[in-house]
Design a protein around this motif. Sequence first.
Motif, PDB file in Angstrom:
ATOM      1  N   MET A  35     -16.511  32.003  74.169  1.00 62.53           N
ATOM      2  CA  MET A  35     -16.191  30.577  74.110  1.00 62.53           C
ATOM      3  C   MET A  35     -15.811  30.130  72.706  1.00 62.53           C
ATOM      4  N   LEU A  36     -16.712  30.355  71.784  1.00 61.13           N
ATOM      5  CA  LEU A  36     -16.548  29.777  70.460  1.00 61.13           C
ATOM      6  C   LEU A  36     -15.259  30.242  69.776  1.00 61.13           C
ATOM      7  N   PRO A  44      -3.896  28.364  73.525  1.00 60.37           N
ATOM      8  CA  PRO A  44      -4.522  29.076  74.655  1.00 60.37           C
ATOM      9  C   PRO A  44      -3.936  30.466  74.885  1.00 60.37           C
ATOM     10  N   GLU A  45      -2.607  30.645  74.671  1.00 61.95           N
ATOM     11  CA  GLU A  45      -1.965  31.953  74.905  1.00 61.95           C
ATOM     12  C   GLU A  45      -2.494  33.008  73.932  1.00 61.95           C
ATOM     13  N   VAL A  46      -2.878  32.568  72.734  1.00 61.92           N
ATOM     14  CA  VAL A  46      -3.433  33.506  71.743  1.00 61.92           C
ATOM     15  C   VAL A  46      -4.923  33.729  72.063  1.00 61.92           C
ATOM     16  N   ALA A  47      -5.601  32.643  72.410  1.00 62.79           N
ATOM     17  CA  ALA A  47      -7.038  32.729  72.694  1.00 62.79           C
ATOM     18  C   ALA A  47      -7.324  33.699  73.836  1.00 62.79           C
ATOM     19  N   ILE A  48      -6.491  33.648  74.865  1.00 62.39           N
ATOM     20  CA  ILE A  48      -6.756  34.497  76.042  1.00 62.39           C
ATOM     21  C   ILE A  48      -6.644  35.992  75.685  1.00 62.39           C
ATOM     22  N   LEU A 127       0.591  34.322  83.624  1.00 60.09           N
ATOM     23  CA  LEU A 127       1.066  35.567  82.992  1.00 60.09           C
ATOM     24  C   LEU A 127       0.193  36.015  81.821  1.00 60.09           C
ATOM     25  N   PRO A 128      -0.189  35.103  80.913  1.00 55.05           N
ATOM     26  CA  PRO A 128      -1.100  35.535  79.844  1.00 55.05           C
ATOM     27  C   PRO A 128      -2.433  36.071  80.388  1.00 55.05           C
TER      28      PRO A 128
END
Lengths: 238, 294
Positions: A35-36, A44-48, A127-128
């Motif tokens: 989470m953090l 979001p695309e990088v976070a995933i 897709l991500p």
Amino acid sequence: MIAGLALREMYHTARSMGKAGLVRFLLVYVGLLGMLIPWQMGIPEVAIMIFGLLPLYIAGPAGVDAFAGERDRSTLETLLASPVSPGQLLAGKLMFCSGFALMATWVAMGVYSLTSVLSGRPLPGPLPYVAAIVLGVLTAVLSGLAGMTVSLKARSARSSQQWYSLVLVGVAVGLPLLARALLPHVPQALKDAVVSAFAGGWVSLGSLGVLAILLLAIAALGGSLKVRMRRLWIMNGG
Amino acid sequence: MTEAAVSIEDLHVRYGRIRALEGLDMRVPAGGVTGLLGRNGAGKTTTIRAILGLVHPEKGEVRVLGSPPSRATRERISVLFAEHGLVPEMTLMENLVCWGMINSLRRAEARSRAEAVLHALGTLHSAAAPVRELSSGNMRLAGLARAFMLPRDLVLLDEPTASLDPVRAEEIRAGIRELAGRSAVLLSTHNLVEAEELCDRVVIIHDGRKLAGGTPEELSEPGDVHLVRTEDGDASFRGNEYTPDARGFVRIDSGVSAADTLAELVREGNRVVEFRPERKSLSQTFLELAEEER
């Protein structure tokens, strides 16, 4: 046979961690990494994609115990005296360390998605998610194999962990440094070709190339490990 | 002659510079208990490893259940090494269920076999305990449960009754005797009394070679020592007076045959009530052979 080996690894890990260890593990991997950190990434695309790399930190350390831990516990000889083949032993141990890493990662991914929805943060598209899942499977298998390769050679579980940490630091620090050193010498045409290969986004020649490279690395490491594992059965070194 | 469960011919095995086996020849018949005796470092564990195909021989041949050692032969062998081979953090039941599954059983079948063997060994109460929390005797029983839970043609046991109390040890010996009716058992042990009691055949090895082999009776053949009981209790022999032991026997080391010894005793005026050659125990034979080799 393979299921028995994987179940044995699972029981051993669960019993070794204990309830307190399991809570710590969930707090770190599901709470902190699930989470953090992804929230801090912003996009979001990088976070995933964190969830595509997270198995590296679970499958590898689980793999380093594969043979060195058996040696420490004096259980290796009994295991080798059973009718398991090198391929089955490899598959059983890999099934556990990759499966364990993927379960933890996907739970973390679920928690991330749920908390994002509940807090009104944007989520990446499908897709991500698919890319993170595919990358997660590949990194889980690859790092599991890497951990097991180190474990095969190490004399004890502690030495195995130390060697794997060195390998991980080498990859995490060495590769970016190498890329940085080499980048100025790469011809502009090649740079342009790489950029254009990824122009299609998630489904592009570039991403397929990354997939192919990871699959080749898995095949090479798995094949070499299976061959080297045969030597376990020759206790006097041939 | 029936095919042997294990046949080893001129086997040479070494670990680097250390020679573990140097021309070992031995045979384990297809049924019964064969004892493998030897001092520490004699080559007993290496012999067990060679039977399992876990060492690469420099020279010689091993045949197990009619074939060279392989994965296929390991499917017909059960082994208990000096270590119990169980994962200490896992419970005994978890260990046995996984062991059954590793040996191709379904989970439910593995569990029922595990319960049956633990019940037979009287250790069902330890099933839910982590192996590392068991006493050393119960750990040995746990290892035996693992070795006994699958029906096998050949069972290799390294010091099976070590750490067990006398009552448990006797129960295990009874279990091994029963097992020997269905499988060939190779028992590596230092316990010579146990070997004498349990084994149909014994092989004594030293420095990687066979020193002697045969039934315990054959290996404890009478020598030149004789036991004599006289009417008077004391006995005179070659000018010396001998007093009897607690059983009333005088021990005479004559250096000649039983007939000649008896004739001498009678000539010297002893009124012999009972006379018999002293049989050596397996321990004596083993110690004498080991001493000769030093």
